[in-house]
Motif scaffolding. Structure first.
Motif, PDB file in Angstrom:
ATOM      1  N   ASP A   7       0.833  -1.212   0.000  1.00  0.00           N
ATOM      2  CA  ASP A   7       0.000   0.000   0.000  1.00  0.00           C
ATOM      3  C   ASP A   7       0.867   1.262   0.000  1.00  0.00           C
ATOM      4  OD1 ASP A   7      -2.330  -1.464   0.003  1.00  0.00           O
ATOM      5  OD2 ASP A   7      -2.691  -1.257   2.163  1.00  0.00           O
ATOM      6  N   VAL A   8       1.890   1.283   0.855  1.00  0.00           N
ATOM      7  CA  VAL A   8       2.782   2.442   0.911  1.00  0.00           C
ATOM      8  C   VAL A   8       3.555   2.571  -0.402  1.00  0.00           C
ATOM      9  CG1 VAL A   8       4.797   3.425   2.080  1.00  0.00           C
ATOM     10  CG2 VAL A   8       2.963   2.395   3.422  1.00  0.00           C
ATOM     11  N   ALA A   9       3.994   1.447  -0.949  1.00  0.00           N
ATOM     12  CA  ALA A   9       4.740   1.467  -2.213  1.00  0.00           C
ATOM     13  C   ALA A   9       3.878   2.057  -3.339  1.00  0.00           C
ATOM     14  CB  ALA A   9       5.205   0.065  -2.578  1.00  0.00           C
ATOM     15  N   ARG A  10       2.606   1.700  -3.366  1.00  0.00           N
ATOM     16  CA  ARG A  10       1.697   2.257  -4.392  1.00  0.00           C
ATOM     17  C   ARG A  10       1.456   3.747  -4.153  1.00  0.00           C
ATOM     18  NH1 ARG A  10      -0.852  -2.844  -4.181  1.00  0.00           N
ATOM     19  NH2 ARG A  10      -2.126  -2.229  -2.422  1.00  0.00           N
ATOM     20  N   ARG A  11       1.219   4.114  -2.901  1.00  0.00           N
ATOM     21  CA  ARG A  11       0.902   5.504  -2.579  1.00  0.00           C
ATOM     22  C   ARG A  11       2.047   6.453  -2.936  1.00  0.00           C
ATOM     23  NH1 ARG A  11      -0.076   7.388   3.419  1.00  0.00           N
ATOM     24  NH2 ARG A  11       0.239   5.157   3.638  1.00  0.00           N
ATOM     25  N   PHE A  12       3.292   6.027  -2.703  1.00  0.00           N
ATOM     26  CA  PHE A  12       4.441   6.890  -2.953  1.00  0.00           C
ATOM     27  C   PHE A  12       5.177   6.554  -4.248  1.00  0.00           C
ATOM     28  CE2 PHE A  12       3.904   7.318   1.648  1.00  0.00           C
ATOM     29  CZ  PHE A  12       3.989   8.696   1.789  1.00  0.00           C
ATOM     30  N   ALA A  13       4.684   5.565  -4.991  1.00  0.00           N
ATOM     31  CA  ALA A  13       5.334   5.108  -6.231  1.00  0.00           C
ATOM     32  C   ALA A  13       6.817   4.820  -5.979  1.00  0.00           C
ATOM     33  CB  ALA A  13       5.147   6.129  -7.348  1.00  0.00           C
ATOM     34  N   ILE A  14       7.074   3.974  -5.010  1.00  0.00           N
ATOM     35  CA  ILE A  14       8.449   3.646  -4.613  1.00  0.00           C
ATOM     36  C   ILE A  14       9.101   2.789  -5.696  1.00  0.00           C
ATOM     37  CG2 ILE A  14       9.865   2.436  -2.910  1.00  0.00           C
ATOM     38  CD1 ILE A  14       7.779   3.210  -0.797  1.00  0.00           C
ATOM     39  N   PRO A  15      10.207   3.285  -6.286  1.00  0.00           N
ATOM     40  CA  PRO A  15      10.850   2.532  -7.364  1.00  0.00           C
ATOM     41  C   PRO A  15      11.906   1.532  -6.889  1.00  0.00           C
ATOM     42  CG  PRO A  15      11.846   4.695  -7.198  1.00  0.00           C
ATOM     43  CD  PRO A  15      10.750   4.635  -6.155  1.00  0.00           C
ATOM     44  N   TYR A  16      12.400   1.684  -5.662  1.00  0.00           N
ATOM     45  CA  TYR A  16      13.471   0.814  -5.171  1.00  0.00           C
ATOM     46  C   TYR A  16      12.872  -0.447  -4.544  1.00  0.00           C
ATOM     47  CZ  TYR A  16      12.418   3.569  -0.960  1.00  0.00           C
ATOM     48  OH  TYR A  16      11.791   4.216   0.061  1.00  0.00           O
ATOM     49  N   PRO A  17      13.670  -1.512  -4.447  1.00  0.00           N
ATOM     50  CA  PRO A  17      13.138  -2.778  -3.920  1.00  0.00           C
ATOM     51  C   PRO A  17      12.806  -2.690  -2.431  1.00  0.00           C
ATOM     52  CG  PRO A  17      15.485  -2.981  -4.420  1.00  0.00           C
ATOM     53  CD  PRO A  17      15.052  -1.628  -4.882  1.00  0.00           C
ATOM     54  N   LEU A  18      11.714  -3.357  -2.069  1.00  0.00           N
ATOM     55  CA  LEU A  18      11.264  -3.406  -0.676  1.00  0.00           C
ATOM     56  C   LEU A  18      11.211  -4.861  -0.219  1.00  0.00           C
ATOM     57  CD1 LEU A  18       8.315  -0.855  -0.913  1.00  0.00           C
ATOM     58  CD2 LEU A  18      10.576  -0.461   0.072  1.00  0.00           C
ATOM     59  N   TYR A  19      11.624  -5.077   1.016  1.00  0.00           N
ATOM     60  CA  TYR A  19      11.652  -6.419   1.591  1.00  0.00           C
ATOM     61  C   TYR A  19      11.081  -6.376   3.000  1.00  0.00           C
ATOM     62  CZ  TYR A  19      14.940  -7.123  -2.217  1.00  0.00           C
ATOM     63  OH  TYR A  19      15.521  -7.170  -3.454  1.00  0.00           O
ATOM     64  N   LEU A  20      10.825  -7.567   3.536  1.00  0.00           N
ATOM     65  CA  LEU A  20      10.342  -7.707   4.907  1.00  0.00           C
ATOM     66  C   LEU A  20      11.428  -8.350   5.763  1.00  0.00           C
ATOM     67  CD1 LEU A  20       6.828  -9.208   4.113  1.00  0.00           C
ATOM     68  CD2 LEU A  20       7.300  -6.870   4.846  1.00  0.00           C
ATOM     69  N   ASP A  21      11.531  -7.902   6.992  1.00  0.00           N
ATOM     70  CA  ASP A  21      12.428  -8.505   7.988  1.00  0.00           C
ATOM     71  C   ASP A  21      11.511  -9.203   8.992  1.00  0.00           C
ATOM     72  OD1 ASP A  21      14.589  -9.195   9.537  1.00  0.00           O
ATOM     73  OD2 ASP A  21      14.899  -7.192  10.370  1.00  0.00           O
ATOM     74  N   ARG A  22      10.888 -10.290   8.558  1.00  0.00           N
ATOM     75  CA  ARG A  22       9.831 -10.953   9.347  1.00  0.00           C
ATOM     76  C   ARG A  22      10.272 -11.351  10.760  1.00  0.00           C
ATOM     77  NH1 ARG A  22       5.257 -11.905   6.443  1.00  0.00           N
ATOM     78  NH2 ARG A  22       5.506 -12.254   4.217  1.00  0.00           N
ATOM     79  N   GLU A  23      11.435 -11.901  10.885  1.00  0.00           N
ATOM     80  CA  GLU A  23      11.916 -12.390  12.188  1.00  0.00           C
ATOM     81  C   GLU A  23      12.858 -11.414  12.880  1.00  0.00           C
ATOM     82  OE1 GLU A  23      10.605 -15.225  13.350  1.00  0.00           O
ATOM     83  OE2 GLU A  23       9.472 -15.329  11.473  1.00  0.00           O
ATOM     84  N   GLY A  24      13.171 -10.292  12.240  1.00  0.00           N
ATOM     85  CA  GLY A  24      14.094  -9.330  12.834  1.00  0.00           C
ATOM     86  C   GLY A  24      15.554  -9.717  12.666  1.00  0.00           C
ATOM     87  N   GLU A  25      15.820 -10.725  11.845  1.00  0.00           N
ATOM     88  CA  GLU A  25      17.192 -11.210  11.642  1.00  0.00           C
ATOM     89  C   GLU A  25      18.084 -10.155  11.002  1.00  0.00           C
ATOM     90  OE1 GLU A  25      20.403 -13.624  11.837  1.00  0.00           O
ATOM     91  OE2 GLU A  25      18.436 -14.097  12.672  1.00  0.00           O
ATOM     92  N   ALA A  26      17.573  -9.448   9.990  1.00  0.00           N
ATOM     93  CA  ALA A  26      18.380  -8.436   9.297  1.00  0.00           C
ATOM     94  C   ALA A  26      18.739  -7.296  10.246  1.00  0.00           C
ATOM     95  CB  ALA A  26      17.641  -7.904   8.073  1.00  0.00           C
ATOM     96  N   SER A  27      17.778  -6.833  11.029  1.00  0.00           N
ATOM     97  CA  SER A  27      18.072  -5.727  11.942  1.00  0.00           C
ATOM     98  C   SER A  27      19.038  -6.156  13.048  1.00  0.00           C
ATOM     99  CB  SER A  27      16.794  -5.132  12.526  1.00  0.00           C
ATOM    100  OG  SER A  27      16.109  -6.069  13.313  1.00  0.00           O
ATOM    101  N   ARG A  28      18.918  -7.377  13.523  1.00  0.00           N
ATOM    102  CA  ARG A  28      19.863  -7.873  14.546  1.00  0.00           C
ATOM    103  C   ARG A  28      21.274  -7.977  13.975  1.00  0.00           C
ATOM    104  NH1 ARG A  28      15.535 -10.902  16.084  1.00  0.00           N
ATOM    105  NH2 ARG A  28      16.128 -12.730  14.881  1.00  0.00           N
ATOM    106  N   SER A  29      21.387  -8.339  12.713  1.00  0.00           N
ATOM    107  CA  SER A  29      22.716  -8.542  12.126  1.00  0.00           C
ATOM    108  C   SER A  29      23.488  -7.231  11.934  1.00  0.00           C
ATOM    109  CB  SER A  29      22.614  -9.303  10.804  1.00  0.00           C
ATOM    110  OG  SER A  29      22.001  -8.513   9.823  1.00  0.00           O
ATOM    111  N   VAL A  30      22.786  -6.092  11.994  1.00  0.00           N
ATOM    112  CA  VAL A  30      23.470  -4.791  11.878  1.00  0.00           C
ATOM    113  C   VAL A  30      23.534  -4.070  13.222  1.00  0.00           C
ATOM    114  CG1 VAL A  30      22.951  -4.490   9.440  1.00  0.00           C
ATOM    115  CG2 VAL A  30      21.367  -3.579  11.147  1.00  0.00           C
ATOM    116  N   GLY A  31      23.377  -4.821  14.292  1.00  0.00           N
ATOM    117  CA  GLY A  31      23.497  -4.240  15.625  1.00  0.00           C
ATOM    118  C   GLY A  31      22.180  -3.824  16.236  1.00  0.00           C
TER     119      GLY A  31
END
Length: 182
Positions: A120-144
């Motif tokens: 919904d946000v991607a459509r509203r703002f016409a976001i051209p860059y790739p978007l992903y989900l950090d479902r388990e929080g693994e990506a955020s934990r890996s950067v501190g």
């Protein structure tokens, strides 16, 4: 009244105004510089961006890793976060201006975000860059850890995290950091 004298007064006033404008613009440039240093100061230790385990909006697992010679702007955000939504137009503009072989903008929605909310946000703002989900929080934990959203990491072409911005970013701040990115 002497017309020559009035012309001379106007010339002096124009010079004073020019000097004042130069001082104001110089102050603005210095202010942006110091603000950018405070907001996105380089991390104390050089930390490499590890491969980030994320999920595509279609549900497939993905691994995001820095590419040699390509800087990355990794934005951790949430679709229900007002500052995240406020900074989205700046990220869209940044992607339109700089995206290519030298810079990649990536959005990662933090744990608890739904794929539909992100779409919904991607459509509203016409976001051209790739978007992903950090479902388990693994990506955020890996950067501190990402304690607050939005949090944006600036990664140089060597895969090193050279800036960490907590809170909504602005184009002048990021332009300045990109200018000095080595």
């Amino acid at each position: 009244m002497d017309p020559f004298r009035n012309g001379r007064k106007k010339a002096v006033l124009r010079k004073k105004r020019l000097v004042l404008e130069i001082l104001l613009w110089s102050g603005l440039v210095l202010g942006v510089y110091f603000f950018s240093q405070w907001r996105g100061a380089a991390t104390a230790q050089v930390q490499r961006l590890p491969p980030l385990l994320v999920t595509s909006l279609g549900g497939e697992p993905q691994v995001l890793a820095p590419q040699p010679g390509q800087a990355m702007l990794v934005n951790f955000w949430s679709p229900d976060c007002p500052p995240c939504l406020a900074e989205t137009p700046a990220l869209v503009a940044l992607d339109k201006i700089f995206a290519g072989p030298h810079l990649r903008v990536v959005g990662i929605a933090t744990a608890g975000s739904s794929a539909e909310g992100v779409r919904d946000v991607a459509r509203r703002f016409a976001i051209p860059y790739p978007l992903y989900l950090d479902r388990e929080g693994e990506a955020s934990r890996s950067v501190g850890g990402v304690l607050l959203t939005p949090t944006t990491l600036l990664v140089n072409g060597h895969g090193e995290i050279v800036g960490r911005f907590v809170g909504a970013i602005s184009l002048p701040v990021i332009f300045w950091r990109l200018l000095w990115l080595g």
